[in-house]
Design a protein around this motif. Structure first.
Motif, PDB file in Angstrom:
ATOM      1  N   TYR A 133       1.038  -1.203  -0.042  1.00  0.00           N
ATOM      2  CA  TYR A 133       0.048   0.020   0.011  1.00  0.00           C
ATOM      3  C   TYR A 133       0.882   1.284  -0.031  1.00  0.00           C
ATOM      4  CZ  TYR A 133      -3.482   3.224   1.409  1.00  0.00           C
ATOM      5  OH  TYR A 133      -4.577   4.289   1.565  1.00  0.00           O
ATOM      6  N   GLU A 172       2.835   1.678  -3.290  1.00  0.00           N
ATOM      7  CA  GLU A 172       1.844   2.346  -4.386  1.00  0.00           C
ATOM      8  C   GLU A 172       1.660   3.675  -4.053  1.00  0.00           C
ATOM      9  OE1 GLU A 172      -1.817   3.467  -6.380  1.00  0.00           O
ATOM     10  OE2 GLU A 172      -1.354   3.672  -4.269  1.00  0.00           O
ATOM     11  N   GLY A 173       1.389   4.116  -2.882  1.00  0.00           N
ATOM     12  CA  GLY A 173       1.434   5.453  -2.753  1.00  0.00           C
ATOM     13  C   GLY A 173       2.776   6.528  -3.095  1.00  0.00           C
ATOM     14  N   ARG A 217      -8.803   5.492  -2.495  1.00  0.00           N
ATOM     15  CA  ARG A 217      -7.643   5.267  -3.437  1.00  0.00           C
ATOM     16  C   ARG A 217      -8.398   4.285  -4.672  1.00  0.00           C
ATOM     17  NH1 ARG A 217      -1.629   4.064  -1.661  1.00  0.00           N
ATOM     18  NH2 ARG A 217      -1.230   5.644  -0.170  1.00  0.00           N
ATOM     19  N   PRO A 277      -4.293  -0.241  -4.733  1.00  0.00           N
ATOM     20  CA  PRO A 277      -3.166   0.083  -3.786  1.00  0.00           C
ATOM     21  C   PRO A 277      -2.426  -1.507  -3.592  1.00  0.00           C
ATOM     22  CG  PRO A 277      -5.231   1.179  -3.134  1.00  0.00           C
ATOM     23  CD  PRO A 277      -5.579   0.127  -4.217  1.00  0.00           C
TER      24      PRO A 277
END
Length: 475
Positions: free
Chosen positions: A250, A253-254, A309, A316
């Motif tokens: 997660y 991905e951010g 998201r 994510p």
């Protein structure tokens, strides 16, 4: 003897092996968790060894979450003749067969027929319960018992258990914390304390410490990836398949999403030679891949930010730069490729303490190379290879480690990234107990010092607010 009565079959000597029995009367009881002792307390073959207690009269096994130190002795429970329901949250009902299947293959048999029969048996016993709803377990003349699961924030599906017991018109509420999550989990909703508790069975893993602020962990993760890109090396992250891996994905991905937005806006003023858009994120763990798939399907249980998201069209836990390695042959190809080329990459592989699994092959291939880096994001138990490698961080000269009977020199960079603890710290544990105005607190699932320190903190907090609490530590 005056009922209800608690007895403990694990989780009293250290931070693993949780197993607690609530006796409602001489012939009726509930079992909360049935976990394995792990780390230095682990006993070989314990998953199938005799339980050491009688299963007669157990009305239900209630699972707080699906880590093996809470569910790993279920095979022994079944071998002892237990055939009652296994109650757990709806996400845990999806994850439990995956975790038990993996453990069964490693410790009992990998024969497909045996595995299939075992899983069918397990699935027939699992009863998923929704969060926040009461479920009646016992309705006898003069005895009633119901339970309710509430989110515990430790991993997807984790719960604490509220248990109302009414005997002869007198009622008591027992609360079993399971493992309470730390604040700031990127995927999960925060923990809310129970409305009340007469008896609170409370974990104490971090009862003697406070977590450092988690705010800079993403920046430190990003800096480590920048180093890997600059050095043309591999960033190795030994990670636990359940919970920690999904948090990492997660956050990666951010970072990748933000970097892509920056690239669209034009090059940085000082120029950024590091090409994040071509960086492969390699997930090399079949179990972690299957668990991540379940996490993706159960996005309704994520927190609001994580669901937002998805609403933006992002994935994510399944982004384009994520590469999943399935077969062992493919795994060996990836190891050889990363060892022999100057292609930077991030590898997340099990197991988390480097005591087995695919991470060991990466370590053998890359520990000797200064361009590579090992990053720890989880607890390393004493005596494990992970703890030895972690201890080499900042050491003068080169340290050697024994992997599968052969010594390897540690020349790779080593770092520990804090802020990823899955457990509540002392302040959060005290707030949980004080928030439900617990009359009696039973401390389990912690080392001796952690329990003693937490007991002092609990008494102090209640005294400050003019209250009183009885804190006990079972032997």
């Amino acid at each position: 003897m005056e009922y209800p009565v608690l007895s403990h079959h694990g989780g009293t000597r250290g931070v693993t092996g949780s197993c607690h029995q609530l006796h409602l009367d001489p012939s009726t009881s509930l079992l909360i968790d049935c976990g394995l002792e792990q780390g230095i307390d682990a006993v070989p073959g314990a998953a199938s060894a005799p339980l050491g207690f009688d299963v007669q009269g157990i009305q239900a096994l209630v699972i707080t979450h699906v880590h093996l130190d809470h569910v790993g002795r279920i095979p022994a429970l079944l071998a002892a003749g237990y055939r009652g329901p296994i109650l757990c949250s709806e996400p845990s009902a999806r994850l439990l067969p995956l975790v038990l299947e993996d453990a069964y293959k490693l410790t009992v048999s990998s024969e497909p027929v045996h595995v299939a029969r075992y899983l069918e048996f397990i699935r027939d016993l699992i009863v998923p319960l929704p969060f926040e709803q009461w479920h009646t377990l016992v309705e006898h003349p003069g005895l009633n018992c119901r339970i309710r699961l509430q989110r515990a924030g430790h991993l997807l599906g984790s719960a604490y258990v509220e248990c109302d017991v009414v005997r002869a018109q007198a009622g008591l509420r027992y609360v079993f914390s399971g493992d309470l999550g730390a604040c700031g989990n990127p995927l999960l909703r925060p923990v809310l304390p129970p409305e009340r508790a007469d008896v609170l069975v409370l974990e104490s893993t971090y009862g003697d410490r406070l977590h450092p602020p988690a705010g800079d962990r993403q920046q430190r993760l990003e800096a480590a990836i920048d180093r890997a890109l600059a050095d043309q090396g591999t960033l190795l992250i030994p990670a636990f398949s359940l919970g920690r891996t999904q948090e990492l994905l997660y956050e990666l991905e951010g970072i990748l999403h933000r970097k892509a937005l920056l690239n669209k806006a034009g090059p940085a003023p000082d120029g950024d030679p590091l090409d994040w858009s071509q960086l492969p994120i390699i997930l090399d763990s079949p179990l972690a891949q299957r668990i991540t798939g379940v996490y993706r399907e159960l996005h309704d249980y994520w927190n609001a930010e994580a669901r937002a998201r998805l609403a933006e069209g992002r994935d994510p836990l399944g982004f384009s730069q994520l590469i999943s390695v399935d077969t062992h042959a493919r795994h060996q190809q990836v190891v050889n490729y990363l060892k022999s080329t100057g292609r930077p990459a991030i590898v997340i592989a099990g197991n988390g303490m480097c005591s087995g699994g695919r991470i060991v092959n990466y370590l053998k291939a890359m520990l000797g190379g200064p361009r590579h880096e090992v990053m720890f994001v989880g607890y390393q138990a004493k005596g494990t290879p992970g703890a030895v490698i972690q201890a080499s961080e900042g050491a003068e000269g080169f340290v050697q480690i024994d992997l599968d009977g052969q010594m390897y020199e540690i020349r790779a960079k080593v770092m520990t990234l804090g802020g990823y603890s899955g457990h509540a710290d002392q302040a959060q544990l005290v707030a949980f107990a004080h928030g439900c105005n617990a009359r009696r607190v039973v401390l389990v699932h912690g080392e001796k010092k952690a329990k003693q320190t937490l007991a002092v903190a609990l008494r102090g907090k209640f005294a400050l607010s003019g209250g009183e609490v009885c804190v006990t530590v079972p032997k």
